[in-house]
Design an enzyme around this catalytic site. Structure first.
Site, mmCIF file in Angstrom:
data_model
loop_
_atom_site.group_PDB
_atom_site.id
_atom_site.type_symbol
_atom_site.label_atom_id
_atom_site.label_comp_id
_atom_site.label_asym_id
_atom_site.label_seq_id
_atom_site.Cartn_x
_atom_site.Cartn_y
_atom_site.Cartn_z
ATOM 1 N N TYR A 124 -1.619 -0.353 9.442
ATOM 2 C CA TYR A 124 -2.333 -1.487 8.874
ATOM 3 C C TYR A 124 -1.749 -2.762 9.476
ATOM 4 C CZ TYR A 124 -4.646 -4.807 5.972
ATOM 5 O OH TYR A 124 -5.434 -5.854 5.571
ATOM 6 N N GLN A 186 -9.629 -1.648 1.083
ATOM 7 C CA GLN A 186 -10.579 -0.671 1.612
ATOM 8 C C GLN A 186 -10.025 0.048 2.844
ATOM 9 O OE1 GLN A 186 -11.102 -3.955 1.280
ATOM 10 N NE2 GLN A 186 -12.280 -4.846 2.964
ATOM 11 N N ASN A 209 -0.636 -8.044 2.051
ATOM 12 C CA ASN A 209 -0.498 -8.861 0.848
ATOM 13 C C ASN A 209 -0.230 -7.974 -0.367
ATOM 14 O OD1 ASN A 209 -2.976 -7.751 0.071
ATOM 15 N ND2 ASN A 209 -4.148 -9.534 0.715
ATOM 16 N N SER A 233 6.371 -11.770 2.642
ATOM 17 C CA SER A 233 7.625 -11.915 3.381
ATOM 18 C C SER A 233 8.650 -12.746 2.618
ATOM 19 C CB SER A 233 7.337 -12.565 4.737
ATOM 20 O OG SER A 233 8.459 -12.465 5.574
ATOM 21 N N GLN A 255 9.691 -18.517 7.554
ATOM 22 C CA GLN A 255 9.178 -17.521 6.610
ATOM 23 C C GLN A 255 8.231 -18.140 5.596
ATOM 24 O OE1 GLN A 255 9.728 -13.971 6.783
ATOM 25 N NE2 GLN A 255 10.122 -14.960 8.746
ATOM 26 N N HIS A 258 4.510 -18.046 6.370
ATOM 27 C CA HIS A 258 3.772 -16.783 6.339
ATOM 28 C C HIS A 258 2.655 -16.813 5.301
ATOM 29 C CE1 HIS A 258 5.035 -13.595 9.011
ATOM 30 N NE2 HIS A 258 6.304 -13.922 8.866
ATOM 31 N N GLU A 322 14.553 -8.941 2.349
ATOM 32 C CA GLU A 322 13.897 -8.342 3.519
ATOM 33 C C GLU A 322 14.627 -8.790 4.786
ATOM 34 O OE1 GLU A 322 9.477 -8.382 5.641
ATOM 35 O OE2 GLU A 322 10.091 -10.032 4.349
ATOM 36 N N HIS A 323 14.772 -10.102 4.949
ATOM 37 C CA HIS A 323 15.504 -10.680 6.075
ATOM 38 C C HIS A 323 16.720 -11.424 5.520
ATOM 39 C CE1 HIS A 323 11.148 -10.842 7.278
ATOM 40 N NE2 HIS A 323 11.630 -10.220 8.324
ATOM 41 N N ASP A 356 11.415 -10.742 14.512
ATOM 42 C CA ASP A 356 9.971 -10.662 14.318
ATOM 43 C C ASP A 356 9.242 -10.301 15.598
ATOM 44 O OD1 ASP A 356 9.799 -11.116 11.642
ATOM 45 O OD2 ASP A 356 9.207 -13.221 11.779
ATOM 46 N N GLU A 410 20.641 32.978 -12.319
ATOM 47 C CA GLU A 410 19.503 32.103 -12.622
ATOM 48 C C GLU A 410 18.326 32.858 -13.216
ATOM 49 O OE1 GLU A 410 20.089 28.281 -9.670
ATOM 50 O OE2 GLU A 410 18.518 29.733 -9.180
ATOM 51 N N HIS A 415 14.222 37.247 -6.418
ATOM 52 C CA HIS A 415 15.062 36.621 -5.404
ATOM 53 C C HIS A 415 16.215 37.567 -5.033
ATOM 54 C CE1 HIS A 415 12.934 32.935 -6.292
ATOM 55 N NE2 HIS A 415 13.661 32.250 -5.425
#
Length: 427
Positions: A124, A186, A209, A233, A255, A258, A322-323, A356, A410, A415
């Site tokens: 994506y 979608q 997003n 971000s 940032q 963004h 994140e950064h 980036d 067990e 087994h």
């Protein structure tokens, strides 16, 4: 940018809260669209593309001719820059290859691990106000190195039903199999369920997003894996007066531009330095084409005054950015003790923008505190580890009784029998 001086640890959870909607606020919308697309396929995709992107498409699949025309329209100097960035990303991600791990755990018992590529993946790529062609490189390059057989890319079209030339060029040089003019919820639903046109994939990669983030999380309920929850971000800069205030301000603004829901945080040990950075932000902001977006994001920005290195470190780890940029007199202390961050940038000459675009590390990273548990995208993100074992007659004699005793304890008699029947033949 709001300044908070020496906040108590009890208040940290409030301070580190991101400016995002909760999953519950978004999930009902996502669930409705998922249900529609799972039942109505391409028809539903077209409906939501018209609704959210404002365009009616004759065909959501990008043609070879469109890709060629777009590639021809990318300026040669930008092509050179993209190819140089691609080469660095390839070099760093190729270095992440690991050999087969093999060991004889007991005489006659040989175990090994090998990695296999995920066969079908979906990428994506955000569009909107800033089409992120760099993200194509960050995702498609390691997918190619891993050996993924089918790489499907979805990205939202503009009002004219077109995709940015740079996105199509980057997809072309990175071996993307198919490109679809589909964005938002979608797109994630299409990759999750498959439609008459879009392939169903095994794992979905890429930032987006808040709606895309929740859609990816919902995809996991339907058996489709995701790279990580990667939403709006964010950047935290840990800096003292050894740093350059103009550099720090430029990183924070990089940032903030963004999106309005991005968040930037400055942590420092002196009020004077915070003031200098704030003044620089005001000056630099005036020159930015995206100053309106950055201004909105700065409403959620924070400057945190923490006077001891241990408090600053604890806050940085609690925020789990994140950064993370570290520009202090004591960089080694922070580098050695950081436990939670998506990607770390060290020193005055390491802007976050380098990661980036072109240093080679991946910019698809966990946000919203998820770096406490998630890694950023890397070569292993596109691979599965499969274990193998081969046991000789002697090997089964060596571990057979161990298996029998454990299985019986067990209460799993079948087994035990699977071993006992073989041991009987061997004796």
């Amino acid at each position: 940018m709001k300044t908070i001086e020496n906040p108590s640890k009890q208040d940290w959870q409030t301070i580190i809260k991101r400016p995002t909607l909760s999953v519950s606020d978004i999930e009902s919308t996502v669930t409705k669209i998922f249900s529609d697309i799972s039942q109505n396929g391409d028809v539903a995709i077209a409906k939501y593309t018209e609704k959210f992107d404002g365009v009616v498409l004759d065909n959501m699949l990008v043609t070879t001719l469109e890709i060629e025309e777009a590639s021809n329209n990318v300026p040669s100097n930008l092509k050179e820059a993209i190819l140089k960035a691609k080469a660095n990303i390839e070099k760093f991600h190729s270095a992440q290859k690991t050999p087969k791990v093999e060991v004889e755990t007991t005489e006659g018992v040989r175990c090994w691990q090998e990695k296999r590529a995920i066969q079908k993946i979906g990428l994506y790529i955000p569009g909107g106000t800033a089409p992120l062609f760099s993200t194509v490189l960050m995702l498609a390059v390691p997918a190619q190195i891993a050996g993924c057989k089918e790489i499907v890319l979805c990205t939202p079209p503009n009002k004219e039903g077109e995709i940015a030339n740079e996105i199509l060029y980057a997809a072309k040089i990175c071996g993307v199999s198919k490109i679809f003019k589909v964005g938002g919820i979608q797109a994630i639903a299409g990759l999750t369920f498959g439609t008459e046109t879009i392939s169903k994939v095994s794992k979905i990669f890429g930032p987006g997003n808040q709606y895309v983030t929740v859609a990816k999380q919902l995809a996991t309920k339907y058996g489709t894996a995701i790279d990580m929850p990667a939403g709006p971000s964010e950047l935290l800069v840990m800096a003292d007066n050894s740093a350059n205030p103009a550099y720090v301000a430029s990183d924070l603004l990089s940032q903030a531009e963004h999106g309005a829901d991005s968040q930037v945080i400055l942590v420092s040990d002196t009020k004077d330095f915070i003031s200098e950075v704030s003044n620089e932000i005001e000056k630099q902001l005036l020159e930015l084409p995206r100053k309106e977006i950055a201004t909105l994001a700065l409403q959620n920005a924070r400057a945190i005054l923490l006077e001891t290195a241990t408090d600053a470190l604890d806050f940085v780890n609690e925020y789990a950015a994140e950064h993370l940029i570290i520009a202090t007199k004591n960089n080694d202390f922070f580098m050695d003790n950081i436990t939670n961050a998506g990607s770390v940038f060290i020193g005055n000459y390491t802007p976050e923008s380098a990661g980036d675009y072109a240093s080679g590390t991946n910019h698809t990273l966990p946000t919203n505190g998820y770096s406490k548990a998630y890694s950023g995208v890397n070569l292993d993100s596109f691979l599965k580890s499969i274990t193998f074992q081969k046991i000789s007659k002697k090997g089964l004699l060596n571990i057979g009784n161990t298996i029998e005793l454990m299985a019986e304890a067990e209460g799993l008699q079948a087994h035990k029998n699977a071993v006992s029947i073989r041991l009987k033949d061997l004796s």
